[in-house]
Each structure stands twice: as structure tokens, then as C-alpha cells.
Write an enzyme that holds these catalytic residues in place. Structure first.
Site, PDB file in Angstrom:
ATOM      1  N   GLU A  41       5.193  -9.882   2.602  1.00  0.00           N
ATOM      2  CA  GLU A  41       5.018  -8.645   3.334  1.00  0.00           C
ATOM      3  C   GLU A  41       3.745  -7.882   2.926  1.00  0.00           C
ATOM      4  OE1 GLU A  41       7.421  -4.723   5.309  1.00  0.00           O
ATOM      5  OE2 GLU A  41       8.084  -5.744   3.174  1.00  0.00           O
ATOM      6  N   LYS A 116       6.713  -6.631  12.738  1.00  0.00           N
ATOM      7  CA  LYS A 116       8.056  -6.406  12.039  1.00  0.00           C
ATOM      8  C   LYS A 116       8.910  -5.477  12.821  1.00  0.00           C
ATOM      9  CE  LYS A 116       9.996  -4.474   7.856  1.00  0.00           C
ATOM     10  NZ  LYS A 116       9.692  -3.621   6.443  1.00  0.00           N
ATOM     11  N   CYS A 152      11.097  -8.742   6.240  1.00  0.00           N
ATOM     12  CA  CYS A 152      11.689  -7.825   5.216  1.00  0.00           C
ATOM     13  C   CYS A 152      13.147  -7.348   5.880  1.00  0.00           C
ATOM     14  CB  CYS A 152      10.917  -6.750   4.596  1.00  0.00           C
ATOM     15  SG  CYS A 152      11.681  -6.270   3.084  1.00  0.00           S
TER      16      CYS A 152
END
Length: 590
Positions: A41, A116, A152
């Protein structure tokens, strides 16, 4: 298809260096026959970039660097790179101006960009400050394999695993509905003790539930107070580990996806650490090494008192930077015991580090003469004791300034929690190495370090801890035994237990109430402490956001203990080395 994981150690903000690391990993991956390379990330800028993201020129430079990287990558290799993407609709429809994104680079171009979906805002995370959440499930097709992309936190919302949902959507479930063959997760997940085992258990549950092989690519390295442990890994549909990268080190691992079986095949699996002490040791060594390197320090200095805290910090620094780059300074006062010097010298000899002796007796006398008229008619007390610590802090800072060394402070978490430390004295420093390590864990680490041969001198391990600021002083004059104190602190700080719950666990209510008050009153000190390396899920760092001026602890304590006594809610800031007592001491107001 061979899929490589580049477990890189980025430097925050150094776009060119990070791009070079990705390029070098891509070249190695291509040489190994990989078709796809995963990076962590925000791998292009490093995580967490924090308010650098508010600088438009930084965001613009990241976009340019990404385009240049795409053109430099080996042909026939697709690469997923962590970056940010402007939210072009923000000015019209509202929302944050950026997305936390993954870019798919192939054949010299940015082919796709994925955003994300779950943005954490707890502990050290503050992503809603910068990012807009993605609204679509992310996937792409490579050589007829459908690959889901998560970033994540997107992994951390399986309601079956947690028993609840923290967010409205579960990106893994959405990808399963779409029928992807494989899910990858690009992470920058900070280390805490035991977290890797938890990650693997959590992803195993998702892999089995959704019958999806999963690959997890994690950042490694220290960035300020945060340590990233790496430990990238992959699971097959049955939740079995197919590969695992090294912990606390850069690595490149390759795992193969069998297109016939639609599953991952067994690759190299790094073993887990044998004990939690070994894992924590590796984390602290990496944290010191990267903090010094990324802040452009090559040498460190610290005070050696002959105590266990400075001993473990010196050992960590030596392992991180080499014995030739560590200087220990011995600063005895008239109250220092003989063994404080001999133990410090023995430690330095075991480590092979240089030392310098600076007695502070004459400096103490100079302070006494200067303050004599002002302090006339008062008794010797905390103010005079703390002058010793502040003299030492001044000397260490002078050495650090003169020679360009990084000063390491040596206070542990137990002391930081209750304020058993001196502002502008032993709290001085550029990095607090063990500020998230409780005293009982410090002993455990030292015993682990001595498992094969004596590094920490035996006398350091068996003598009673003492600040040695007055004759015969030991820590137990001011604090409960550390095994009691640390258990109370664990329950209070990590488990958020009330005073009543802690007392019900078997602790003396007088001690519990006193510790709770000390923790609250020491907040002003913790706010002025150097950054401390985080190894637990509740550290006194960027994730700790307590008010300094607050009476809630006193009020809450009165309610939850259900005592008939009227609590004293008008307490002053704690003294720097306060004795254990039920009434609030007269401390200094700073």
C-alpha cells in the site's frame, strides 16, 4: 502464473528512491519468470505520508513518478503499485480530494486504478482526513485469470470472523460474488506483538469461507514511531500457508497460481519466530536502525546508569547500528552506588561499545549554590532530586549536538504511564526506544538476550531497580512492584477496564486508584516525550489522544469503585518522582 511479492522498505516522501526499489524488485521478479508483481500500500510514497498529502506539488510529483516508472518496467510484467489518485469529482460533489489507490502498470502504461474502500480512523490511522472511499469492487483480468484487488483495511471487516461489521461493506465478499479466481491485498500494516499470527488466522477464515486463494503483501521497515514487520504471505483455498516472506527485512518471494486447479501452489515458507521476545527484539532493532538511517544519523549516544533499561537500549542500538556507532555515557552522582558504574562498564565491555565518564557531583553543587537563597528554609525533595536527572539530560544533549549523534532515551512504558520520569532529564532524546515496552517485558527481553551467553550482566538482572536520586532509593519506594503495576496498566490502558473490574481481578483498591490518578496526571509529560517505537496495540504515540486538562478520570473512578469516600477531583499535575500514596502530591505545574 508466477506472482511475486516485493516486500520493500520505502522512505516516506522519497519518490525517486521508492520507485527505484520497485523497479529493482520488478527486474528480479521478471528474471524469476513472474507475470505479476505486488507491492505494498502506498509503496510509491511510503506509509503513512500523513500531511504530505495536503501538499499539491507532492501529489503531482507522485503522478509523474508513477508514469515514469510504468515506462521503465520490464516488458511482460504487470505491476501493482501503491499510490494516490486525485478525486476529480470532489470540487463538484464534495468529499476528499484524494483516493488511496493501487495502479496496475503494464507495457509502459497505467492500465487501471483501484481505490481503497474501507478507510480506518482509529489508533494510528487517520485516513478519512485525506481520502475518499472507493465505491466499487476492484478486480482485473490477466492471462484469463480474474484477480481481485484489496487494500489493507479492506480485509478487516468479515462479520463472521469478528461477530460484527465495522463498515457497511465487505470487499472480500463482494469479490467472491463476482467470482474472482484470486484476491490480493496490498498492505501497510504496522507491527504489534503477535499480530502476524492474528493476520494469518483472519485470512485463513476468509480464504475458507469464500473459497478464494489470497495473497497478502505487506510493507516492511520503520517510519517514525511505527514499525512494519513484512511477513507477506499467501494462502490456498483451504487456508493453508503457501508462502511466507521474512519478518523485519526486505524480501522478494514468488508463488505460483495453478491455472488448472485454480489455486496457489506451495512455495518458500519462512518460519515464524520461536518466541514473542525474539519477535519484539527484531522489531525494536529495525525501528532504531530505520529511524536513525531515515533521519540521517549514523551514530547514537545514551546514558548508561547500570540499570536494566539503559542496558537493553544499548544492546538494541548495538545490534541496529554496530558497536562502533554507539557511545555510552556514565554520569555518576554522590548517590550512585558502586555497582551502577561497574555494571555499566561490564555491559559496555560485553557489547564492545565505547564509554565516557562524566561525574556530576560538582555540577550538582553549582546548582545548589545558585538556588540556595531561593530554596532557603525548604526541605530537600523532588526538585533537588530531579536536578540530577536534568544535569544528565543536558550533558547528553550537549554531546548529541556537538557530534551530530542521535540521543536515545531509555524510559520504559511502565514509567511513562505513571510519570515516573523527569521532563528535560531522562526524557530527553530524539527516540524513545522502549517507551512501549513494560518493565516486566524489559526483564523478559534481557533474559531472552542472555539465552546463549551473558550480554546483560547478571547483577543488572537481579538488583532492585532504582533511579538513585537519593540515598538508598529504590523504585518500590514510589511504585507498586512492577508485576503488579504492569498488570494494572495492561487492564487499564489496553483492556479499558474500570477501577472496579481491576479490583475484582484481585488488586488492592488503594493501589488501583492511585495508579489511575498517576496515569491521568502524567499526560502532560507524555505529550512532551520523544517519539517511541510502537510494539503494542495501545502505545503512547500517534494513536494515543488523551486530553491533558481533564477531570474525567477522577469522576469516573468515583462512580466505578462505588466508594463512599468523596474523591479529590482538584488534583495537580503529578510530581516527577512521586511516592505511592492515596492523597495527591504537590507536584510541579508546567
Amino acid at each position: 502464473m508466477k506472482i511475486a511479492i516485493a516486500q520493500i522498505n520505502p522512505t516516506i516522501g522519497d519518490l525517486l528512491l521508492n520507485a527505484q526499489k520497485i523497479l529493482e524488485a520488478a527486474q528480479r521478479a521478471a528474471s524469476s519468470g513472474a507475470r505479476l508483481l505486488l507491492t505494498p500500500e502506498l509503496s510509491l510514497c511510503g506509509y503513512p505520508p500523513r500531511d504530505l498529502l495536503l501538499n499539491p506539488s507532492f501529489v503531482e510529483a507522485m503522478g509523474i513518478t508513477l508514469q515514469n516508472l510504468a515506462q521503465d518496467l520490464p516488458p511482460n510484467l504487470a505491476v501493482l503499485v501503491g499510490t494516490v489518485e486525485p478525486n476529480i469529482k470532489a470540487d463538484i460533489s464534495g468529499g476528499k480530494s484524494l483516493f488511496n489507490s493501487i495502479a496496475l502498470l503494464e507495457n509502459g502504461k497505467v492500465k487501471q486504478v483501484f481505490h481503497k474502500r474501507l478507510l480506518p480512523t482509529y489508533d494510528v490511522f487517520d485516513e478519512r482526513r485525506y481520502f475518499e472511499e472507493g465505491l466499487q469492487a476492484n478486480y482485473f483480468t490477466l492471462d484469463n485469470i480474474h484477480i481481485g484487488v484489496t487494500i489493507c483495511e479492506d480485509l478487516w471487516n468479515d462479520e463472521e470472523f469478528w461477530g460484527k461489521r465495522t463498515y457497511a461493506v465487505n470487499p472480500i465478499a463482494d469479490l467472491a460474488i463476482l467470482g474472482v479466481d484470486l484476491t490480493v491485498n496490498l498492505s501497510a500494516s504496522p507491527y504489534t506483538a503477535g499480530k502476524q499470527q492474528f493476520r494469518e488466522i483472519m485470512l485463513r477464515h476468509s480464504a475458507i469461507r469464500f473459497q478464494q486463494p489470497m495473497i497478502y503483501a505487506n510493507q516492511v521497515g520503520g517510519n517514525d514511531d511505527l514499525i512494519f514487520d513484512g511477513h507477506s504471505f499467501a494462502l490456498n483455498r483451504q487456508g493453508e500457508i503457501m508462502c511466507r516472506a521474512r519478518g523485519f527485512d526486505t524480501d522478494l518471494v514468488v508463488v505460483e497460481f495453478d491455472e488448472t486447479l485454480r489455486d496457489l501452489q506451495l512455495g518458500s515458507v519462512e518460519p515464524m519466530y520461536e518466541s514473542e521476545d525474539e519477535e519484539i527484539w527484531q522489531a525494536l532493532v529495525l525501528g532504531v536502525r530505520d529511524y536513525a538511517r531515515k533521519c540521517r544519523f549514523s551514530k547514537v549516544v545514551l546514558g548508561l546508569s547500570g540499570g536494566i533499561d539503559s542496558a537493553i537500549v544499548a544492546a538494541i542500538a548495538t545490534a541496529a547500528l554496530g558497536k562502533e556507532n554507539v557511545l555510552g555515557v556514565l554520569m555518576p552522582s554522590p548517590y550512585s552506588s558502586e555497582h551502577s558504574i561497574s555494571d555499566a562498564v561490564a555491559l559496555a565491555e560485553n557489547l564492545g561499545i565505547k564509554t565516557h565518564l562524566l561525574p556530576i557531583g560538582e555540577l550538582m553543587q553549582g546548582f545548589d549554590r545558585t538556588l540556595d537563597d531561593l530554596f532557603a528554609g525548604t526541605e530537600f525533595g523532588l526538585a533537588e532530586e530531579n536536578i540530577q536527572s536534568r544535569i544528565r539530560g543536558n550533558l547528553l544533549m550537549a554531546i548529541a549536538n556537538k557530534f551530530g549523534y542521535l540521543l536515545l532515551s531509555t524510559g520504559n512504558k511502565s514509567e511513562m504511564a505513571v510519570g515516573y520520569c523527569t521532563l528535560y532529564g531522562d526524557m530527553n532524546g530524539g527516540l524513545a526506544v522502549i517507551a512501549d515496552v513494560p518493565k516486566t517485558r524489559v526483564y523478559s527481553l534481557c533474559h531472552w538476550l542472555n539465552r546463549n551467553n551473558e550480554i546483560i550482566p547478571k547483577n543488572v538482572l537481579i538488583k532492585a531497580p532504582s533511579a538513585e536520586l537519593k540515598p538508598g532509593q529504590v523504585d518500590r519506594d514510589s511504585l507498586p512492584p512492577y508485576e503488579i503495576l504492569d498488570d494494572i496498566l495492561q487492564r487499564l490502558i489496553h483492556n479499558h477496564q474500570s477501577a472496579a473490574q481491576i479490583v475484582a481481578a484481585g488488586h488492592d483498591p488503594v493501589i488501583v486508584n492511585r495508579v489511575i490518578q498517576m496515569v491521568a496526571r502524567a499526560e502532560f509529560k507524555r505529550r512532551q516525550a520523544p517519539p517511541g517505537l510502537k510494539i503494542t496495540d495501545r502505545a503512547f504515540g500517534t494513536g494515543w489522544r488523551m486530553p491533558i486538562a481533564s477531570n474525567w478520570v477522577g469522576v469516573k473512578n468515583a462512580y466505578q469503585t462505588k466508594t463512599t469516600a468523596t474523591p479529590n477531583l482538584n488534583v495537580s499535575s503529578t510530581a516527577l518522582k512521586t511516592p505511592l500514596q492515596t492523597s495527591p502530591p504537590q507536584g510541579e505545574r508546567l
